[in-house]
Design a protein around this motif. Structure first.
Motif, short mmCIF file in Angstrom:
data_model
loop_
_atom_site.label_atom_id
_atom_site.label_comp_id
_atom_site.label_asym_id
_atom_site.label_seq_id
_atom_site.Cartn_x
_atom_site.Cartn_y
_atom_site.Cartn_z
N SER A 60 0.85 -1.19 0.00
CA SER A 60 0.00 0.00 0.00
C SER A 60 0.88 1.23 0.00
CB SER A 60 -0.94 0.00 1.21
OG SER A 60 -0.17 0.04 2.41
N ILE A 61 0.30 2.34 -0.44
CA ILE A 61 1.00 3.62 -0.47
C ILE A 61 0.18 4.61 0.33
CG2 ILE A 61 1.79 5.53 -1.92
CD1 ILE A 61 2.29 3.56 -4.13
N THR A 62 0.84 5.29 1.27
CA THR A 62 0.17 6.26 2.13
C THR A 62 0.61 7.65 1.75
OG1 THR A 62 0.16 4.67 3.93
CG2 THR A 62 -0.24 6.96 4.52
N GLY A 63 -0.34 8.56 1.58
CA GLY A 63 -0.02 9.95 1.25
C GLY A 63 -1.13 10.86 1.67
N PHE A 64 -0.99 12.13 1.36
CA PHE A 64 -1.99 13.13 1.70
C PHE A 64 -2.86 13.43 0.48
CE2 PHE A 64 1.46 13.86 4.67
CZ PHE A 64 0.78 13.90 5.89
N VAL A 65 -4.14 13.58 0.71
CA VAL A 65 -5.11 13.86 -0.35
C VAL A 65 -5.72 15.22 -0.09
CG1 VAL A 65 -7.24 13.13 -1.48
CG2 VAL A 65 -5.59 11.42 -0.65
N ALA A 66 -5.76 16.07 -1.13
CA ALA A 66 -6.36 17.39 -0.98
C ALA A 66 -7.84 17.27 -0.72
CB ALA A 66 -6.10 18.23 -2.23
N ALA A 67 -8.36 18.15 0.10
CA ALA A 67 -9.79 18.09 0.46
C ALA A 67 -10.69 18.42 -0.72
CB ALA A 67 -10.06 19.04 1.64
N ASP A 68 -10.22 19.22 -1.66
CA ASP A 68 -11.05 19.64 -2.81
C ASP A 68 -10.72 18.85 -4.08
OD1 ASP A 68 -8.55 20.64 -3.03
OD2 ASP A 68 -9.16 22.67 -3.69
N GLU A 69 -10.22 17.62 -3.90
CA GLU A 69 -9.84 16.81 -5.06
C GLU A 69 -11.10 16.44 -5.87
OE1 GLU A 69 -6.97 12.95 -5.73
OE2 GLU A 69 -8.51 12.84 -4.18
N SER A 70 -11.00 16.58 -7.18
CA SER A 70 -12.14 16.24 -8.06
C SER A 70 -12.14 14.75 -8.38
CB SER A 70 -12.07 17.06 -9.36
OG SER A 70 -10.91 16.70 -10.08
N ARG A 71 -13.23 14.28 -9.02
CA ARG A 71 -13.31 12.86 -9.36
C ARG A 71 -12.27 12.47 -10.39
NH1 ARG A 71 -19.11 10.55 -10.92
NH2 ARG A 71 -19.41 11.18 -8.73
N ALA A 72 -12.03 13.32 -11.38
CA ALA A 72 -11.02 13.01 -12.40
C ALA A 72 -9.63 12.95 -11.78
CB ALA A 72 -11.08 14.05 -13.52
N GLU A 73 -9.35 13.84 -10.88
CA GLU A 73 -8.04 13.85 -10.21
C GLU A 73 -7.88 12.62 -9.35
OE1 GLU A 73 -7.35 18.68 -9.78
OE2 GLU A 73 -8.27 17.54 -8.14
N ARG A 74 -8.98 12.15 -8.71
CA ARG A 74 -8.89 10.95 -7.89
C ARG A 74 -8.63 9.73 -8.75
NH1 ARG A 74 -13.10 11.72 -5.33
NH2 ARG A 74 -14.61 10.39 -6.42
N ARG A 75 -9.29 9.63 -9.97
CA ARG A 75 -9.03 8.50 -10.86
C ARG A 75 -7.58 8.50 -11.32
NH1 ARG A 75 -13.72 10.07 -13.94
NH2 ARG A 75 -15.61 8.98 -13.22
N ALA A 76 -7.06 9.67 -11.66
CA ALA A 76 -5.67 9.75 -12.12
C ALA A 76 -4.70 9.36 -11.00
CB ALA A 76 -5.39 11.16 -12.62
N ARG A 77 -5.01 9.78 -9.81
CA ARG A 77 -4.12 9.45 -8.68
C ARG A 77 -4.12 7.95 -8.43
NH1 ARG A 77 -5.56 8.62 -3.72
NH2 ARG A 77 -7.56 9.69 -3.94
N ARG A 78 -5.28 7.31 -8.44
CA ARG A 78 -5.34 5.87 -8.19
C ARG A 78 -4.66 5.09 -9.31
NH1 ARG A 78 -11.66 5.31 -6.14
NH2 ARG A 78 -11.35 6.28 -4.08
N SER A 79 -4.83 5.53 -10.53
CA SER A 79 -4.16 4.85 -11.65
C SER A 79 -2.66 4.94 -11.52
CB SER A 79 -4.64 5.45 -12.98
OG SER A 79 -3.93 4.89 -14.06
N GLN A 80 -2.17 6.11 -11.12
CA GLN A 80 -0.71 6.27 -10.95
C GLN A 80 -0.20 5.39 -9.82
OE1 GLN A 80 0.41 10.29 -10.04
NE2 GLN A 80 2.59 9.91 -10.29
N GLY A 81 -0.99 5.24 -8.76
CA GLY A 81 -0.58 4.38 -7.66
C GLY A 81 -0.50 2.93 -8.05
#
Length: 399
Positions: free
Chosen positions: A4-25
């Motif tokens: 697993s990878i632990t990091g900080f997530v911005a509170a105003d993250e959009s759905r597209a940004e969340r998909r991109a972040r998970r794909s990169q992980g």
């Protein structure tokens, strides 16, 4: 357990940004598995070493980590452990051990501790059973305080164990008792105080000499108080000696008590005879040669350390030991009463015995100790009392 990878997530993250972040992980994890997995042996494997696979960055090993045991109350452990740490403040004083909670070196200087408000007195009580290392601890602590400019005095060293340290630090050791050849005059005037004029100094010296003579008589008479006429006889004899001798000794006082003048005989009669026979032991009895002459040594208040080796007094009478302790304590009292002589530690070996003697001496010695404690801060004196057990204080009574 999966990686697993632990990091900080911005509170105003959009759905597209969340998909991109998970794909990169997921891509990062896949790359990591592709790099590490080929180096791992098949699991389970019968030939897997006890220490684990020998690959880089493997933290397993044959030697397990065993942190030191930690001791604390359950109240502290439930909230503070393992987040205890020192304050980071610089240490003031001589190092005397290790903090049981933070593992930080612990240092203590009585004067610095009083200055910052950690303690309310300079005095220290050191309690430990026989062989627990009380004297060794005091030697180590005193030696480290010497480097800070503190001075050390040991008025009674019954085992002679302070002599080596005293010589090592260029101090002065005074050996007393039979066979040493040391003579101490109980009527020494002591150092002159620069803050007193000549008349005030003479009055102070007269008071000190009278107190020493009364203390000696109290010890020799089994702490039986003197009668009023005996007090007068002693005062008259002492004044007569001081009128004709600049540096009196006990022999001079004894001659006045034995053969008083006509005026003294008319005033007190033969009351001084009993005092003469009581004090005769100091010049012709079992204590002859110890107190009946001019002092061959002196208390050097400029030395970094002074110890009085009383080990030769083991075979002497209890009265001789008590009188020697009285005189050496008077020496130190005279030295510390001079202003500007620096901070001094006074170490009382076998303190319970000394305090018990003070209590039985009609309270006079105990009153002197009480006064010394009250004026300790003014005189810059730290008294260290060594006891075998705290129950030793029960022998002193309510006082």
């Amino acid at each position: 357990m999966k990686n697993s990878i632990t990091g900080f997530v911005a509170a105003d993250e959009s759905r597209a940004e969340r998909r991109a972040r998970r794909s990169q992980g997921r891509q990062l994890l896949a790359a990591t598995d592709a790099e590490v997995r080929p180096r791992l042996p098949a699991f389970p494997a019968p030939d897997l070493p006890k220490a684990g696979a020998r690959i880089p960055d493997n933290w397993r090993g044959p030697v397990s980590v065993r942190p030191p045991a930690h001791r604390a109350s359950t109240r502290v452990l439930q909230a503070a452990y393992p987040f205890l740490a020192g304050t980071g403040a610089p240490m003031q004083g001589g190092v005397i051990g290790e903090d049981v909670f933070t593992r930080r070196p612990y240092a203590l200087d009585p004067w610095e501790a009083y200055r910052v408000g950690d303690v309310r007195s300079f005095s220290v009580a050191i309690i430990g059973t026989l062989g627990s290392g009380k004297s060794l601890f005091c030697k180590v602590w005193a030696n480290r305080l010497l480097s800070m400019g503190r001075k050390i005095a040991v008025p009674n060293d019954p085992k002679g164990e302070w002599t080596l340290l005293c010589r090592t630090v260029a101090g002065v050791t005074i050996a007393v008792g039979p066979g040493t050849g040391t003579v101490i005059n109980p009527l020494d005037a002591g150092p002159a105080r620069p803050d007193l004029d000549s008349a005030s100094h003479e009055a102070l010296v007269l008071q000190q000499r009278r107190a020493v003579l009364l203390g000696i008589l109290s010890i020799l008479r089994g702490h039986v108080p003197l009668a009023a006429v005996e007090h007068t006889a002693l005062d008259v004899a002492l004044e007569a000696v001081l009128n004709r001798v600049e540096r009196p000794i006990l022999g001079d006082v004894l001659r006045e008590l034995e053969t008083p003048s006509a005026t003294a005989r008319e005033l007190v009669g033969d009351s001084g005879r009993d005092l003469f026979h009581t004090m005769r032991r100091l010049v012709r009895g079992d204590m002859a040669g110890m107190f009946d002459g001019q002092s061959t040594v002196r208390f050097d208040d400029t030395a970094p350390m002074v110890s009085v080796d009383t080990s030769r007094l083991r075979a002497a009478s209890p009265e001789a030991r008590a009188i020697m302790t009285l005189i050496t304590s008077t020496w130190i009292k005279q030295a510390i009463s001079v202003p500007g002589r620096g901070k001094r530690v006074i170490i009382h070996e076998e303190a319970a015995i000394g305090l018990l003697a003070d209590v039985t001496a009609s309270g006079s010695g105990l009153n002197d100790k009480t006064e010394q404690e009250k004026l300790g801060r003014h005189d810059d004196v730290s008294n260290w009392y060594l006891f075998h057990r705290i129950s030793d204080l029960d022998q002193l009574g309510d006082k």
